[in-house]
Design an enzyme around this catalytic site. Structure first.
Site, PDB file in Angstrom:
ATOM      1  CE  LYS A 209      36.276  44.313 -65.690  1.00 59.78           C
ATOM      2  NZ  LYS A 209      36.722  43.615 -64.485  1.00 59.78           N
ATOM      3  NE  ARG A 243      37.853  48.576 -60.186  1.00 57.55           N
ATOM      4  CZ  ARG A 243      37.973  48.938 -61.454  1.00 57.55           C
ATOM      5  NH1 ARG A 243      37.141  48.480 -62.365  1.00 57.55           N
ATOM      6  NH2 ARG A 243      38.942  49.770 -61.820  1.00 57.55           N
TER       7      ARG A 243
HETATM    8  N1  HH2 Z   1      38.710  45.483 -63.252  1.00 63.76           N
HETATM    9  C1  HH2 Z   1      39.462  46.439 -63.818  1.00 63.76           C
HETATM   10  C2  HH2 Z   1      40.456  47.115 -63.075  1.00 63.76           C
HETATM   11  N2  HH2 Z   1      40.610  46.845 -61.762  1.00 63.76           N
HETATM   12  N3  HH2 Z   1      40.008  45.654 -59.819  1.00 63.76           N
HETATM   13  C3  HH2 Z   1      39.249  44.726 -59.227  1.00 63.76           C
HETATM   14  N4  HH2 Z   1      39.402  44.458 -57.907  1.00 63.76           N
HETATM   15  N5  HH2 Z   1      38.296  44.011 -59.916  1.00 63.76           N
HETATM   16  C4  HH2 Z   1      38.083  44.223 -61.246  1.00 63.76           C
HETATM   17  O1  HH2 Z   1      37.211  43.535 -61.837  1.00 63.76           O
HETATM   18  C5  HH2 Z   1      38.872  45.209 -61.920  1.00 63.76           C
HETATM   19  C6  HH2 Z   1      39.844  45.910 -61.155  1.00 63.76           C
HETATM   20  C7  HH2 Z   1      39.287  46.772 -65.270  1.00 63.76           C
HETATM   21  O2  HH2 Z   1      38.367  47.813 -65.474  1.00 63.76           O
HETATM   22  P1  HH2 Z   1      38.751  49.350 -65.768  1.00 63.76           P
HETATM   23  O3  HH2 Z   1      39.461  49.951 -64.593  1.00 63.76           O
HETATM   24  O4  HH2 Z   1      37.547  50.084 -66.172  1.00 63.76           O
HETATM   25  O5  HH2 Z   1      39.680  49.326 -67.045  1.00 63.76           O
HETATM   26  P2  HH2 Z   1      41.250  49.538 -67.231  1.00 63.76           P
HETATM   27  O6  HH2 Z   1      41.932  48.433 -66.498  1.00 63.76           O
HETATM   28  O7  HH2 Z   1      41.437  49.471 -68.726  1.00 63.76           O
HETATM   29  O8  HH2 Z   1      41.621  50.867 -66.637  1.00 63.76           O
END
Ligand code: HH2
Length: 267
Positions: A209, A243
């Site tokens: 992040k 995660r």
């Molecule tokens: N962060 C992201 C997405 N979903 N869910 C939970 N419970 N906690 C988190 O910190 C969280 C989440 C963002 O990360 P990522 O899926 O890699 O990116 P994107 O939202 O751009 O797909």
């Protein structure tokens, strides 16, 4: 526990487009399980700051073939979580075998997700975010970030229980990077114990992040060491699940940290 991220999206901030084709997503999911993931968290709508929302039909058309392709692994015990805020997508995912709904809006987008979880008994992750992904970074100022996030999650937990969920079904998540600045993210990571006091398991997602980039001056593909350090600190502060995109490295780090912690407790 480790939740491995499978983003079936064209636009996720660190791996957008890499696993959009079902065969690529399925192969990646298998790899993450081999690498030591306890849960696969599959998302088909990016939540990066400023991301454009997608329709339920579009989201489902990305998820369905991947969930279908993972049926065999599910029968062998793989636990699948679906990262969605939409009741329609959550319902179809649960029918297709998902065991957890990861709702980053904590029931604000579709409160009916709580009834779905209550009726079906699936796990429910409730995450803190200010506003929506499109607006969340507009105001990242808080009087007491940990206190506000705790009250928000306490309310969301109450809402889910009111809808019929068993508290044992629910996990909470401070939403690192969702409407927080660097100081807010660090404060939350240092004070996870105050969230854990609510009695629910705590999920934490720091993987690649932006706050890590703020500290390190590196792009998303060069934040692995930072991800591991922040995830270990989150576990030390009381997190139960991390995660991450890089499951193998996280598993190694947790194994070593746990061995040392075991010694500390025995001493
Ligand atoms: N962060 C992201 C997405 N979903 N869910 C939970 N419970 N906690 C988190 O910190 C969280 C989440 C963002 O990360 P990522 O899926 O890699 O990116 P994107 O939202 O751009 O797909």
């Amino acid at each position: 526990m480790i939740a491995g991220v499978v983003n079936v999206t064209p636009d996720s901030f660190s791996d957008g487009g890499m696993f959009l084709s079902p065969p690529a997503a399925i192969a990646h999911a298998r790899q993450l399980l081999n690498d030591g993931a306890d849960i696969l968290d599959m998302g088909a709508e990016s939540t990066r700051p400023g991301a454009e929302p997608v329709s339920a039909d579009e989201e489902w058309s990305r998820l369905e073939p991947v969930l279908d392709g993972l049926r065999e692994l599910r029968n062998e015990g793989a636990v699948i979580s679906v990262d969605t805020t939409k009741l329609d997508v959550a319902r179809r995912a649960v029918e297709a075998g998902a065991a957890i709904i990861n709702d980053v809006s904590a029931l604000r987008h579709d409160p009916g997700i709580a009834e779905l979880a209550a009726r079906t008994g699936v796990g429910l992750v409730l995450m803190h975010m200010r506003g929506t992904p499109r607006t969340m970074q507009e105001n990242t100022r808080y009087g007491d970030v940990a206190g506000e996030v705790r009250s928000f999650l306490e309310r969301a937990l109450g809402q889910a229980v009111q809808a019929g969920c068993d508290p044992a079904q629910i996990a909470i998540d401070p939403g690192i990077g969702f409407g927080k600045d660097l100081a807010g993210n660090l404060e939350l990571l240092a004070r996870i114990g105050e969230l854990a006091d609510l009695g629910a398991p705590v999920w934490v997602g720091v993987s690649r992040k932006r706050f890590l980039g703020d500290l390190l001056g590196t792009p998303p593909d060069d934040r692995l060491a930072g991800t591991i350090a922040a995830s270990l600190e989150a576990v030390r502060s009381g997190a139960t699940a991390v995660r991450v995109h890089d499951v193998r490295e996280m598993r190694h780090a947790l194994t070593v940290a746990r061995a040392i912690q075991g010694r500390r407790e025995a001493a």
